[in-house]
Scaffold this motif. Structure first.
Motif, PDB file in Angstrom:
ATOM      1  N   UNK A  58     -35.602  53.796  13.556  1.00 43.74           N
ATOM      2  CA  UNK A  58     -36.154  53.109  14.463  1.00 43.74           C
ATOM      3  C   UNK A  58     -37.864  53.095  14.289  1.00 43.74           C
ATOM      4  N   UNK A  59     -38.515  51.957  14.911  1.00 40.92           N
ATOM      5  CA  UNK A  59     -40.028  51.848  14.804  1.00 40.92           C
ATOM      6  C   UNK A  59     -40.595  52.822  16.153  1.00 40.92           C
ATOM      7  N   UNK A  60     -41.662  53.070  15.892  1.00 43.49           N
ATOM      8  CA  UNK A  60     -42.451  54.055  16.877  1.00 43.49           C
ATOM      9  C   UNK A  60     -42.343  52.999  18.240  1.00 43.49           C
ATOM     10  N   UNK A  61     -42.285  53.748  19.328  1.00 38.46           N
ATOM     11  CA  UNK A  61     -42.499  53.047  20.695  1.00 38.46           C
ATOM     12  C   UNK A  61     -43.519  52.371  20.548  1.00 38.46           C
ATOM     13  N   UNK A  62     -43.318  51.031  21.348  1.00 42.17           N
ATOM     14  CA  UNK A  62     -44.488  49.811  21.261  1.00 42.17           C
ATOM     15  C   UNK A  62     -44.714  49.281  20.353  1.00 42.17           C
ATOM     16  N   UNK A  63     -43.919  49.270  19.344  1.00 40.82           N
ATOM     17  CA  UNK A  63     -44.246  48.551  18.137  1.00 40.82           C
ATOM     18  C   UNK A  63     -42.975  47.975  17.170  1.00 40.82           C
ATOM     19  N   UNK A  64     -43.072  47.270  16.473  1.00 41.01           N
ATOM     20  CA  UNK A  64     -42.045  46.755  15.826  1.00 41.01           C
ATOM     21  C   UNK A  64     -42.316  46.350  14.207  1.00 41.01           C
ATOM     22  N   UNK A  65     -41.354  46.315  13.257  1.00 47.03           N
ATOM     23  CA  UNK A  65     -41.705  46.230  11.935  1.00 47.03           C
ATOM     24  C   UNK A  65     -40.893  44.849  11.305  1.00 47.03           C
ATOM     25  N   UNK A  66     -41.540  43.930  10.587  1.00 50.82           N
ATOM     26  CA  UNK A  66     -40.923  43.125   9.780  1.00 50.82           C
ATOM     27  C   UNK A  66     -39.789  43.608   9.058  1.00 50.82           C
ATOM     28  N   UNK A  67     -38.558  43.165   8.742  1.00 54.47           N
ATOM     29  CA  UNK A  67     -37.653  43.929   7.706  1.00 54.47           C
ATOM     30  C   UNK A  67     -36.701  42.768   7.242  1.00 54.47           C
ATOM     31  N   UNK A  68     -37.256  42.752   5.851  1.00 51.96           N
ATOM     32  CA  UNK A  68     -36.253  41.695   4.925  1.00 51.96           C
ATOM     33  C   UNK A  68     -35.169  42.466   4.320  1.00 51.96           C
ATOM     34  N   UNK A  69     -33.929  41.755   4.238  1.00 52.62           N
ATOM     35  CA  UNK A  69     -32.762  42.216   3.767  1.00 52.62           C
ATOM     36  C   UNK A  69     -32.109  41.212   2.783  1.00 52.62           C
ATOM     37  N   UNK A  70     -32.080  41.649   1.532  1.00 50.59           N
ATOM     38  CA  UNK A  70     -31.349  40.768   0.606  1.00 50.59           C
ATOM     39  C   UNK A  70     -30.011  41.452   0.273  1.00 50.59           C
ATOM     40  N   UNK A  71     -29.142  40.960   0.146  1.00 47.39           N
ATOM     41  CA  UNK A  71     -27.764  41.235  -0.039  1.00 47.39           C
ATOM     42  C   UNK A  71     -27.309  40.186  -1.501  1.00 47.39           C
ATOM     43  N   UNK A  72     -26.732  40.929  -2.314  1.00 47.22           N
ATOM     44  CA  UNK A  72     -26.393  39.938  -3.604  1.00 47.22           C
ATOM     45  C   UNK A  72     -25.163  39.074  -3.482  1.00 47.22           C
ATOM     46  N   UNK A  73     -24.153  39.488  -2.470  1.00 48.09           N
ATOM     47  CA  UNK A  73     -22.864  38.780  -2.613  1.00 48.09           C
ATOM     48  C   UNK A  73     -22.840  38.024  -1.093  1.00 48.09           C
ATOM     49  N   UNK A  74     -24.136  37.526  -0.365  1.00 47.26           N
ATOM     50  CA  UNK A  74     -24.005  36.775   0.858  1.00 47.26           C
ATOM     51  C   UNK A  74     -24.323  35.398   0.597  1.00 47.26           C
ATOM     52  N   UNK A  75     -23.226  34.567   1.277  1.00 41.30           N
ATOM     53  CA  UNK A  75     -23.591  32.991   1.514  1.00 41.30           C
ATOM     54  C   UNK A  75     -23.975  32.156   0.406  1.00 41.30           C
ATOM     55  N   UNK A  76     -24.368  32.790  -0.806  1.00 37.94           N
ATOM     56  CA  UNK A  76     -24.436  31.691  -1.948  1.00 37.94           C
ATOM     57  C   UNK A  76     -24.468  32.508  -3.056  1.00 37.94           C
ATOM     58  N   UNK A  77     -24.395  32.044  -4.417  1.00 37.35           N
ATOM     59  CA  UNK A  77     -24.689  32.869  -5.656  1.00 37.35           C
ATOM     60  C   UNK A  77     -26.152  33.399  -5.568  1.00 37.35           C
ATOM     61  N   UNK A  78     -26.151  34.669  -5.756  1.00 37.34           N
ATOM     62  CA  UNK A  78     -27.377  35.092  -6.045  1.00 37.34           C
ATOM     63  C   UNK A  78     -27.864  35.749  -4.632  1.00 37.34           C
ATOM     64  N   UNK A  79     -27.102  35.892  -3.725  1.00 32.50           N
ATOM     65  CA  UNK A  79     -27.396  36.283  -2.600  1.00 32.50           C
ATOM     66  C   UNK A  79     -28.352  35.445  -1.635  1.00 32.50           C
TER      67      UNK A  79
END
Length: 342
Positions: free
Chosen positions: A178-199
């Motif tokens: 979790x992020x600390x209370x009162x804040x949030x963090x931008x989170x990038x997630x790459x998955x190799x087999x999702x949606x198109x070749x190369x992820x």
């Protein structure tokens, strides 16, 4: 030395320097070893510029790697993308190279690392007159951008409830990361087999309640490309199942195991292109410097940004990660002028 570095970065002759020369100067000045310098270009970086750029090298460790002999693994899709954590032990560290450029409106990051197996999840392949899905393992990469310098450490953004995720004590990352209370963090997630070749990458947010979609959408971004899953039946991707979206069946035809569920521009603003060759992943990410999502980090020339990095080698129970935050600096001067491609 600091004064010399300032003069180097501001002198007009910098426009004549190659990106290689600039990085060598920065390295020679004793710049902190946790810094990645993003160099300014007029246009998107070419293959030649990527090849000539000197990488920042690091080791990610603390997790496990998949091997051809591994059995089935847990499919906790949340944990397969977590970032900036360190737990576990036993596998060799992963050597990672990072390069970066930016233009007037786009940030580019390239990650390269060795991987003994190419794991793309349940990708469908046509052979011998039928569709067969691959295994559950899926390679991936996660980046968590720090929102507060004083609090951005692994111990503040990690699975503190279940320090060693592998084994009987595994619990949901939704409440342990979790992020600390009162804040949030931008989170990038790459998955190799999702949606198109190369992820494809998902642009999400880490909140005090766990991982959430940008815009707080509760709908899944990716859905199984599975007839059984669509009907609500168990054993998706098992023998007897079929894809719901696929090309013309012919030799070497393939279909993604997970497809994009909805038109969600705010959740797909991070473009991702992964290529696997000779036991090595090369992943290029690109995102606008500024987006319309209030949860996203905004990049600006001259700015410095902290992030944590995690490498997923097909195993959902654990990952290799950086122990401390990395620092990305967008260099304000342009090392080359007009040498890119539109």
């Amino acid at each position: 030395m600091g004064r010399f570095l300032h003069e180097v970065l501001t002198m007009p002759s910098l426009l004549k320097l190659s990106s290689v020369a600039l990085v060598l100067i920065l390295a020679g000045c004793g710049a902190p070893n946790d810094k990645i310098y993003s160099l300014k270009l007029d246009f998107a970086p070419t293959d030649t510029q990527w090849a000539q750029s000197v990488p920042y090298r690091l080791r990610a460790d603390g997790g496990v790697t998949s091997q051809a002999s591994d059995g089935a693994v847990d499919e906790d899709s949340v944990h397969t993308a977590t970032a900036s954590c360190h737990h576990g032990a036993g596998s060799p560290p992963v050597d990672v190279e990072i390069k970066s450029f930016y233009t007037g409106d786009i940030l580019y990051l390239r990650f390269e690392w060795g991987d003994p197996t190419r794991d793309e999840g349940p990708v469908w392949r046509w052979a011998q007159g039928g569709w067969t899905a691959g295994g559950a393992r899926e390679d991936g990469l996660g980046i968590l951008w720090g929102s507060e310098k004083s609090k951005f450490e692994c111990t503040h953004l990690c699975h503190m409830v279940d320090w060693r995720m592998a084994g009987a004590k595994k619990s949901s990352a939704e409440f342990s990361m979790v992020a600390p209370e009162g804040s949030a963090a931008d989170f990038w997630i790459w998955r190799s087999g999702r949606a198109r070749p190369g992820g494809m990458a998902e642009d999400a947010t880490l909140t005090p309640k766990g991982k959430a979609a940008d815009g707080l959408s509760k709908d899944p971004l990716f859905i199984p490309n599975s007839n059984r899953a669509k009907k609500g039946l168990p054993e998706a991707f098992y023998p007897g199942d079929l894809p719901i979206a696929f090309p013309i069946p012919e030799p070497r035809a393939s279909a993604m195991g997970y497809i994009l569920a909805e038109d969600a521009p705010g959740r797909t603003e991070v473009d991702a292109r992964g290529e696997y060759s000779s036991g090595r992943w090369v992943l290029t990410l690109a995102r606008p410097l500024k987006t319309s999502s209030p949860e996203d980090v905004t990049f600006a020339p001259g700015g410095e940004y902290q992030f944590g990095l995690a490498i997923l080698d097909g195993v959902a129970l654990d990952h290799n990660a950086t122990r401390k935050p990395l620092h990305l600096t967008l260099v304000t001067q342009s090392p080359e002028s007009g040498t890119g491609t539109k």
